[in-house]
Write a protein that holds these residues in place. Sequence first.
Motif, PDB file in Angstrom:
ATOM      1  N   ARG A   4      -5.064  -3.910   3.066  1.00 16.65           N
ATOM      2  CA  ARG A   4      -4.502  -5.013   3.849  1.00 16.65           C
ATOM      3  C   ARG A   4      -4.048  -4.522   5.213  1.00 16.65           C
ATOM      4  NH1 ARG A   4      -0.531  -8.648   0.681  1.00 16.65           N
ATOM      5  NH2 ARG A   4      -2.548  -9.403  -0.080  1.00 16.65           N
ATOM      6  N   VAL A   5      -4.565  -5.153   6.247  1.00 13.19           N
ATOM      7  CA  VAL A   5      -4.204  -4.823   7.629  1.00 13.19           C
ATOM      8  C   VAL A   5      -3.486  -6.017   8.240  1.00 13.19           C
ATOM      9  CG1 VAL A   5      -5.038  -4.147   9.901  1.00 13.19           C
ATOM     10  CG2 VAL A   5      -6.207  -3.304   7.855  1.00 13.19           C
ATOM     11  N   TYR A  27     -11.874  -5.709   5.295  1.00 14.93           N
ATOM     12  CA  TYR A  27     -10.422  -5.589   5.195  1.00 14.93           C
ATOM     13  C   TYR A  27      -9.770  -6.941   4.925  1.00 14.93           C
ATOM     14  CZ  TYR A  27     -10.879  -0.850   6.990  1.00 14.93           C
ATOM     15  OH  TYR A  27     -11.220   0.468   7.134  1.00 14.93           O
ATOM     16  N   ASP A  28      -8.669  -6.925   4.188  1.00 13.88           N
ATOM     17  CA  ASP A  28      -7.856  -8.114   3.961  1.00 13.88           C
ATOM     18  C   ASP A  28      -6.881  -8.213   5.135  1.00 13.88           C
ATOM     19  OD1 ASP A  28      -6.232 -10.154   3.119  1.00 13.88           O
ATOM     20  OD2 ASP A  28      -5.286  -9.025   1.492  1.00 13.88           O
ATOM     21  N   THR A  29      -7.109  -9.147   6.039  1.00 18.98           N
ATOM     22  CA  THR A  29      -6.321  -9.210   7.271  1.00 18.98           C
ATOM     23  C   THR A  29      -5.328 -10.364   7.261  1.00 18.98           C
ATOM     24  OG1 THR A  29      -8.017 -10.555   8.352  1.00 18.98           O
ATOM     25  CG2 THR A  29      -8.173  -8.176   8.633  1.00 18.98           C
ATOM     26  N   LYS A  30      -4.180 -10.122   7.883  1.00 24.59           N
ATOM     27  CA  LYS A  30      -3.175 -11.143   8.108  1.00 24.59           C
ATOM     28  C   LYS A  30      -2.806 -11.066   9.589  1.00 24.59           C
ATOM     29  CE  LYS A  30      -3.112 -12.262   3.825  1.00 24.59           C
ATOM     30  NZ  LYS A  30      -3.715 -13.547   3.380  1.00 24.59           N
ATOM     31  N   ALA A  31      -3.003 -12.152  10.332  1.00 26.65           N
ATOM     32  CA  ALA A  31      -2.849 -12.138  11.784  1.00 26.65           C
ATOM     33  C   ALA A  31      -1.642 -12.976  12.212  1.00 26.65           C
ATOM     34  CB  ALA A  31      -4.117 -12.664  12.452  1.00 26.65           C
ATOM     35  N   PHE A  32      -0.840 -12.420  13.126  1.00 24.46           N
ATOM     36  CA  PHE A  32       0.354 -13.106  13.608  1.00 24.46           C
ATOM     37  C   PHE A  32       0.472 -12.965  15.116  1.00 24.46           C
ATOM     38  CE2 PHE A  32       1.303 -12.075   9.222  1.00 24.46           C
ATOM     39  CZ  PHE A  32       1.922 -13.220   8.740  1.00 24.46           C
ATOM     40  N   THR A  44       7.840  -9.293   2.408  1.00 22.49           N
ATOM     41  CA  THR A  44       7.533  -9.996   1.154  1.00 22.49           C
ATOM     42  C   THR A  44       6.136  -9.694   0.609  1.00 22.49           C
ATOM     43  OG1 THR A  44       6.818 -11.915   2.479  1.00 22.49           O
ATOM     44  CG2 THR A  44       9.096 -11.902   1.672  1.00 22.49           C
ATOM     45  N   HIS A  45       5.361  -8.855   1.311  1.00 26.76           N
ATOM     46  CA  HIS A  45       4.005  -8.540   0.865  1.00 26.76           C
ATOM     47  C   HIS A  45       3.710  -7.050   1.068  1.00 26.76           C
ATOM     48  CE1 HIS A  45       3.885 -12.855   1.798  1.00 26.76           C
ATOM     49  NE2 HIS A  45       2.891 -12.961   0.922  1.00 26.76           N
ATOM     50  N   ASP A  46       2.789  -6.549   0.278  1.00 27.82           N
ATOM     51  CA  ASP A  46       2.329  -5.169   0.463  1.00 27.82           C
ATOM     52  C   ASP A  46       1.377  -5.105   1.653  1.00 27.82           C
ATOM     53  OD1 ASP A  46       3.752  -4.228  -1.703  1.00 27.82           O
ATOM     54  OD2 ASP A  46       2.118  -4.597  -3.121  1.00 27.82           O
ATOM     55  N   VAL A  47       1.649  -4.186   2.558  1.00 25.91           N
ATOM     56  CA  VAL A  47       0.807  -4.000   3.745  1.00 25.91           C
ATOM     57  C   VAL A  47       0.463  -2.521   3.853  1.00 25.91           C
ATOM     58  CG1 VAL A  47       0.696  -4.144   6.265  1.00 25.91           C
ATOM     59  CG2 VAL A  47       1.798  -5.974   4.965  1.00 25.91           C
ATOM     60  N   ASP A  48      -0.822  -2.218   4.030  1.00 20.84           N
ATOM     61  CA  ASP A  48      -1.250  -0.824   4.136  1.00 20.84           C
ATOM     62  C   ASP A  48      -1.188  -0.304   5.568  1.00 20.84           C
ATOM     63  OD1 ASP A  48      -2.124  -0.444   1.325  1.00 20.84           O
ATOM     64  OD2 ASP A  48      -3.551  -2.019   1.846  1.00 20.84           O
ATOM     65  N   THR A  75       3.544   2.854   5.015  1.00 18.70           N
ATOM     66  CA  THR A  75       2.667   1.946   5.759  1.00 18.70           C
ATOM     67  C   THR A  75       2.363   2.558   7.120  1.00 18.70           C
ATOM     68  OG1 THR A  75       3.592  -0.004   4.664  1.00 18.70           O
ATOM     69  CG2 THR A  75       2.459  -0.361   6.761  1.00 18.70           C
ATOM     70  N   GLY A  76       1.094   2.604   7.478  1.00 21.50           N
ATOM     71  CA  GLY A  76       0.700   3.173   8.762  1.00 21.50           C
ATOM     72  C   GLY A  76       0.843   2.173   9.896  1.00 21.50           C
ATOM     73  N   VAL A  77       0.935   2.689  11.115  1.00 25.02           N
ATOM     74  CA  VAL A  77       1.029   1.837  12.305  1.00 25.02           C
ATOM     75  C   VAL A  77       0.072   2.364  13.367  1.00 25.02           C
ATOM     76  CG1 VAL A  77       2.495   0.931  14.147  1.00 25.02           C
ATOM     77  CG2 VAL A  77       3.462   1.298  11.859  1.00 25.02           C
ATOM     78  N   ILE A  78      -0.793   1.490  13.873  1.00 31.27           N
ATOM     79  CA  ILE A  78      -1.641   1.803  15.019  1.00 31.27           C
ATOM     80  C   ILE A  78      -1.234   0.859  16.142  1.00 31.27           C
ATOM     81  CG2 ILE A  78      -3.987   1.789  15.966  1.00 31.27           C
ATOM     82  CD1 ILE A  78      -5.040   2.541  13.238  1.00 31.27           C
ATOM     83  N   MET A  79      -0.998   1.426  17.329  1.00 32.65           N
ATOM     84  CA  MET A  79      -0.517   0.619  18.438  1.00 32.65           C
ATOM     85  C   MET A  79      -1.615   0.388  19.467  1.00 32.65           C
ATOM     86  SD  MET A  79       3.345   2.097  18.828  1.00 32.65           S
ATOM     87  CE  MET A  79       3.995   0.510  19.373  1.00 32.65           C
ATOM     88  N   MET A  80      -1.644  -0.804  20.005  1.00 34.59           N
ATOM     89  CA  MET A  80      -2.599  -1.173  21.058  1.00 34.59           C
ATOM     90  C   MET A  80      -1.826  -1.274  22.363  1.00 34.59           C
ATOM     91  SD  MET A  80      -4.683  -4.155  18.983  1.00 34.59           S
ATOM     92  CE  MET A  80      -3.178  -5.081  18.626  1.00 34.59           C
ATOM     93  N   THR A  81      -2.338  -0.621  23.410  1.00 36.83           N
ATOM     94  CA  THR A  81      -1.593  -0.601  24.659  1.00 36.83           C
ATOM     95  C   THR A  81      -2.522  -0.668  25.856  1.00 36.83           C
ATOM     96  OG1 THR A  81      -0.062   0.718  25.992  1.00 36.83           O
ATOM     97  CG2 THR A  81      -1.575   1.922  24.607  1.00 36.83           C
TER      98      THR A  81
END
Length: 481
Positions: A4-5, A27-32, A44-48, A75-81
């Motif tokens: 899940r991304v 990938y199982d994606t959730k976009a905000f 409230t959810h598992d996020v990889d 949980t990993g974090v990749i940043m966009m800049t």
Amino acid sequence: MKERVLIVEDDTMLLEFLDENLSMNGYDTKAFESPVEAKEYIDTHDVDLVLTDVKMDEMTGDEILAYVTETYPETGVIMMTSFGNITHAVRALQKGAYDYITKPFKAKEILFRINRFFEAGESFHNRKKIEALAGSKKRDQQDESEDEGEEGDSDEALKQGEKRFIGDDPQIKKLLDILPNIAQSNAPVMIQGESGTGKEVFANLIHQNSNRTDENYVKINCANLPKELVESTLFGHVKGAFTGAISDKKGAFEEANNGTILLDEITEIDINIQAKLLRVLQENEFQRVGGQKTIECDVRVIATSNRNIAETIADGNFREDLYYRLNVFPISIPPLRERREDIPLLVSHFVDRYTNQYGLDNKEVSDELMEFLKNKKWHGNVRELENKIHRGVILSTNNDVITLDHIEKNMFSKVDLEVSGEVLSDLPLMSIEDMELQLIKKALEHTEGNQKEAAKILGITDRTIRNKLKKATSDSEDEEE
């Protein structure tokens, strides 16, 4: 089960592009668009993996990063800049981000970063578990100290992460002996030495021991600056100076006023910018890009280079007058192979550093491993030694002794510098341009896509690698059209 991304991006078009592209690739994606809503979802959810923008209105990417690394360390974090935030993103890596990517990017580029995160899998999660355990132990120790009414060792805790210049070698002792005199001066310093020898560590010591220690210390890695943004990064710009300059911005020299600026790998600065840099050193003044106002500054300049400067000057890539202006205090840091007697001392220092960092019990190094370390070539110098000991501490978590197997497992062989000989083998006859591309691709295979490590192997900068790959991609697209 799909990984899940969670994507956090306030640019609607980019958000939709990422959501669709990653979904199509399994990938199982959730976009905000809202980082606040994204944070609520994480609770409230598992996020990889979290893929987040840096600049957003409700919360910054840094705030997302801090929350995830503190609350959900696995949980990993990749940043966009954007390009303007490269320095900011590098700091984010130090705070726990797995990776960052600069905008604009292609679908295959972001997919490569995400795939690499999940391929790292167990090693990444093990490191995160150890870091979480270390944090827990430190909090427990602090609680115990408070319960017993003892004073906390706050000063000592702050110093744990500081770099030290370790060594009993006569060359190192001479450097440390003259350090106080250099530090108390305001004259420029030029530090030369191979990559990984400790140039930046010595530069930090100069600032820490100077009368500017309480002022700003600004570090600029000149090799990582996009060519078109070097001048703006160093001297700032005014609104409208170029596309994307939506407001006035201070540069590194303004930020470092009354303090110190470190120009790491200064020989990578474009020759045309060097004239303006020379003026700052001579006149203590400059102008922002697109501006007419002269800005005065009082900055102590420390520069480093891993190149042969005489050759760089002869090739016309570095100004001789700038070199002599910087070279008031010429410092040369010896490579590790020229001070092998310091290796046991360095090993002990790094073992202590990382066992303390991860809250682990004391460890020893096996005789076999120590003999291996003392006889190794050390192309990457002290930095390479530190990385190996760091690896050994992590992989020997449940052992009292770090062995050769802990740092030399086959799975790591591809990223060690000894592969440099292999990279040059088995290449058929071809044009120089194609051969360069093949060498770069082969080096990237060995380093699993790590451009900095590949650049070390090939003896070039990671900026050169990016430019070569960009050109190859552009040529390929032109042929398809």
